[in-house]
Write an enzyme that holds these catalytic residues in place. Structure first.
Site, PDB file in Angstrom:
ATOM      1  CB  THR A  17      10.148  32.498  29.548  1.00  0.00           C
ATOM      2  OG1 THR A  17      10.845  31.274  29.267  1.00  0.00           O
ATOM      3  CG2 THR A  17      11.150  33.634  29.585  1.00  0.00           C
ATOM      4  N   GLY A  18       8.274  30.247  31.482  1.00  0.00           N
ATOM      5  CA  GLY A  18       7.114  29.345  31.477  1.00  0.00           C
ATOM      6  C   GLY A  18       6.009  29.926  32.356  1.00  0.00           C
ATOM      7  CE  LYS A  43      10.877  31.762  24.945  1.00  0.00           C
ATOM      8  NZ  LYS A  43       9.550  31.518  25.493  1.00  0.00           N
ATOM      9  CB  ILE A  96       9.805  23.819  42.308  1.00  0.00           C
ATOM     10  CG1 ILE A  96      10.441  25.061  42.944  1.00  0.00           C
ATOM     11  CG2 ILE A  96       8.349  23.672  42.691  1.00  0.00           C
ATOM     12  CD1 ILE A  96      10.491  25.068  44.442  1.00  0.00           C
ATOM     13  CB  THR A  97      11.277  20.032  38.522  1.00  0.00           C
ATOM     14  OG1 THR A  97      11.615  21.319  38.031  1.00  0.00           O
ATOM     15  CG2 THR A  97      10.770  19.141  37.399  1.00  0.00           C
ATOM     16  CD  GLU A  98       4.802  15.916  41.770  1.00  0.00           C
ATOM     17  OE1 GLU A  98       4.295  17.062  41.819  1.00  0.00           O
ATOM     18  OE2 GLU A  98       4.210  14.887  42.100  1.00  0.00           O
ATOM     19  CE1 TYR A 160       3.291  24.579  51.512  1.00  0.00           C
ATOM     20  CE2 TYR A 160       1.231  24.110  50.406  1.00  0.00           C
ATOM     21  CZ  TYR A 160       2.591  24.318  50.354  1.00  0.00           C
ATOM     22  OH  TYR A 160       3.229  24.271  49.149  1.00  0.00           O
ATOM     23  CD  GLU A 210       6.224  11.636  52.491  1.00  0.00           C
ATOM     24  OE1 GLU A 210       5.391  12.515  52.743  1.00  0.00           O
ATOM     25  OE2 GLU A 210       6.556  11.317  51.352  1.00  0.00           O
ATOM     26  CG  HIS A 248       5.525  12.329  48.216  1.00  0.00           C
ATOM     27  ND1 HIS A 248       5.660  12.806  49.492  1.00  0.00           N
ATOM     28  CD2 HIS A 248       5.012  13.337  47.488  1.00  0.00           C
ATOM     29  CE1 HIS A 248       5.252  14.059  49.522  1.00  0.00           C
ATOM     30  NE2 HIS A 248       4.846  14.407  48.312  1.00  0.00           N
TER      31      HIS A 248
END
Lengths: 291, 383
Positions: A17-18, A43, A96-98, A160, A210, A248
């Site tokens: 819902t965000g 919710k 996904i949260t950073e 990407y 990396e 990162h």
């Protein structure tokens, strides 16, 4: 086949819902991903453009048959949401949260390793795309088509870039897996290598690493012993000064360990060819698989 | 975030780790007042976030007020390995019977906290670990079980701690672990841990690194961030919420996503250029973030050309183009730009840029072409 996400995926989005959560949930659905539900405490009973929202992951699993979770909640609540998804019986959790605190990640990692059958991808990752089948996360899917190259990466946009270089040479992808840029990723390169090795569709594996940590060095050892498919490597951060964090949390070089040169050397010592630019990665892929 | 020694000790004190008492001072007068309050002899210690202070002359024992003033004057403003001393810590002198080493580090490879203990304290521990690795006892802690009493005993016995100190050293390690967890540290290191003649264990030094991602739930620690030890550009970038690291070259770099930006630095370097910075605008950068990024990059006077390398995912290329036009409208840069836009809304972004026809802005369709162009421009060549 593809790995981690595909036609069997039944996705539940935590934080649906965000604004970010709903945007990407709907984006994933319009790509063709089977988004069956969302979770936002308090919710339950609402819906997001027809996607039912539940108060708990347990209800979401029971009512909608979700088997995959995408975590989109802010850092203070993300660890709890991952643990809730695992407790409810979700098998594949993509976070996904950073910006999740390192100690939270450590507790979550340790707990999930004790739960056989549960797999965490991320956090701080762009998600997983299996072109033509399902997209879970924020990877811009329109740039990628179905094919035989599996890509795994610690960085989103670099994925990407490399995927696009491959696409321009005519390659498509079995799956593109962002493992994330944090110090304690839920799944390592080794975990994803194992999946690609056992995936019929994948004929070549591209590993984009990396600076920082030793994930690439560990992967080099694993490739030498367990991977029969060709692997092409790329390492970002040759020009990074030691001791500085490059965005990162994971990308920090301390002393001589974890440098781009050391990682490249470790991979090449095990026969893995490493491209010095994203373009070169695609050129090596052409040499191995033919144009 | 790294803490100064005295900040680390104040943190230790909150968790009942014994530390010598002391008072911070920013001026000679403050230092003298602190010395008078503590009494003599006292120790005047430079507060910088780098080791080797003692050898550099940044730690002195003052026997009286004259010496305290003399040392404070000498050490304030001193340069220690590139770090200027802005603060002193005036501390009561300690009697030392033995010097040990203790540390807990967040070991990402092992995915657990690593606890270390050695009787070879007071020296360069990296040297000890190279020359005599068995002198350092180590073990990992299960993150869900926590540090166990048997682990403290085992470390102490393996490190060769005398029998009468096994229990107090174990207590010390327990409190150190509690601090590590409660404050969400990435490192707590004490070198030396001292044993006083009456058998007390104290932390004579403190090196603490905290997890930046956890500061939102540690307001007291977040307030310790010291803007004075940041580079002006890095400070400006932080205020704007941009990830920026200043480098030594002359080519300003802007990109989205840490990996892509690192890769851009590498490709520019391969083409013979020298990057002036790392700047990651992050995912979903909006036009105002672009405008601010241009401001930060161009405020570094070494910059002679700027490369924008964008592969849009969440970030939309039309937003980047709009932001760049806005930046040129408000404060036109005096150096040339090369812009490469790919990904989400790239066609639209390129169209907007072409229409705006900004002075000194060149476009490139690939990363390599962009690197080639920017290196030429940075050398003053024309395209």
């Amino acid at each position: 086949m593809s790995v981690l996400v595909g036609t069997e995926t039944r996705l539940c989005v935590s934080g649906i819902t965000g604004s970010e959560g709903s945007f990407h949930a709907l984006n994933n659905r319009s790509y063709g991903t089977n988004v069956v539900s969302g979770v936002t405490p308090g919710k339950g009973g609402q819906d997001v453009e027809g996607i039912p929202v539940f108060n708990t992951f347990h209800a979401a699993v029971e009512e909608s048959g979700a088997n995959t979770a995408m975590i989109f909640v802010p850092p203070p609540f993300a660890a709890d949401s991952i643990l809730e998804a695992a407790d409810a019986g979700i098998e594949t959790i993509i976070a996904i949260t950073e910006g999740i605190p390192a100690h939270d990640e450590l507790r979550v990692y340790t707990q999930l390793k004790r739960m056989p059958g549960v797999r965490l991808i991320g956090p701080n990752c762009p998600g997983v795309l299996s072109p033509g089948k399902a997209n879970v996360g924020i990877i811009p899917a329109s740039f990628f088509k179905e094919g035989n190259v599996g890509v795994m990466s610690r960085s989103g946009t670099l994925t990407y870039q490399i995927g696009n270089e491959l696409a321009q040479k005519g390659f498509g992808n079995s799956s593109i897996v962002g493992i994330g840029g944090d110090p304690i990723p839920g799944s390592s390169f080794v975990d994803v290598l194992e999946l690609f090795e056992n995936d019929d569709q994948t004929e070549l594996i591209v590993m984009s690493g990396e600076i920082g940590g030793d994930a690439e060095e560990v992967a080099a050892e694993y490739i030498a012993e367990h991977v029969t498919k060709p692997v092409v490597g790329y390492i970002a951060g040759f020009s990074a000064p030691p001791g500085k964090t490059m965005g990162h949390a994971g990308a920090i070089v301390s002393g001589s360990k974890g440098t781009a040169a050391a990682k490249t050397e470790a991979l090449e010592a095990k026969g893995v060819r490493v491209g010095r630019t994203p373009t070169q990665v695609a050129e090596i892929a052409v040499e191995i698989l033919g144009g | 975030m790294d803490l100064l020694e005295y900040q680390g000790k104040q943190l230790f004190a909150r968790h009942e780790i014994p530390v010598p008492s002391g008072i911070p001072a920013r001026t000679v007068d403050e230092a003298l007042a602190a010395a008078e309050q503590i009494g003599y002899p006292c120790v005047v210690k430079a507060q910088v976030k780098i080791g080797g202070r003692g050898k550099a002359g940044g730690v002195k024992v003052a026997a009286n007020a004259t010496e305290a003033r003399e040392y404070a004057e000498a050490i304030l403003g001193m340069d220690i390995k590139g770090f200027t001393v802005y603060e002193l810590w005036i501390e009561e002198a300690s009697e030392i019977e033995a010097e040990y080493y203790a540390a807990i580090v967040f070991d990402r490879s092992a995915r657990a906290a690593l606890v270390m203990l050695s009787t070879q304290g007071g020296m360069d521990i990296e040297q000890v670990s190279e020359e005599n690795p068995e002198a350092i006892a180590t073990l990992h802690v299960d993150p869900l079980l926590g540090f166990q009493p048997f682990q403290a005993r085992r470390l102490a016995f393996e490190a060769g701690i005398p029998a009468d100190l096994i229990r107090p050293i174990g207590d010390f390690l327990n409190r150190l672990y509690a601090t590590f967890i409660a404050e969400e540290a990435m490192l707590v290191e004490v070198n030396p841990v001292i044993i006083t003649p009456d058998g007390k264990v104290k932390a004579l030094d403190a090196k603490v690194t905290l997890d930046d991602n956890a500061l939102f739930r540690h307001a007291e620690n977040a307030a310790l961030r010291d803007p004075s030890d940041e580079d002006p550009q890095e400070q400006m970038a932080r205020d704007y919420g941009l990830a920026y690291v200043k480098l030594d070259g002359n080519i300003g770099i802007f990109g989205n996503g840490a990996g892509l930006v690192m890769s851009t630095l590498d490709v520019v370097t391969l083409f013979g250029g020298e990057p002036a910075n790392f700047l990651d605008a992050g995912g979903g950068a909006k036009p105002e973030a672009i405008t601010r990024a241009v401001e930060v990059i161009c405020s570094n006077e070494n910059v002679t050309a700027v490369l924008f390398n964008i592969f849009g995912g969440i970030t939309r290329c039309d937003d980047v183009a709009a932001g760049l036009i806005e930046a040129f409208a408000t404060n036109p840069p005096s150096v040339p730009f090369v812009v490469r836009l790919d990904g989400t809304n790239d066609v639209e972004g390129r169209r907007i840029l072409a229409e705006a026809d900004l002075p000194g802005v060149y476009t490139a369709s690939t990363m390599n072409e962009a690197a080639e162009k920017i290196v030429a421009l940075a050398k003053g060549e024309s395209l």
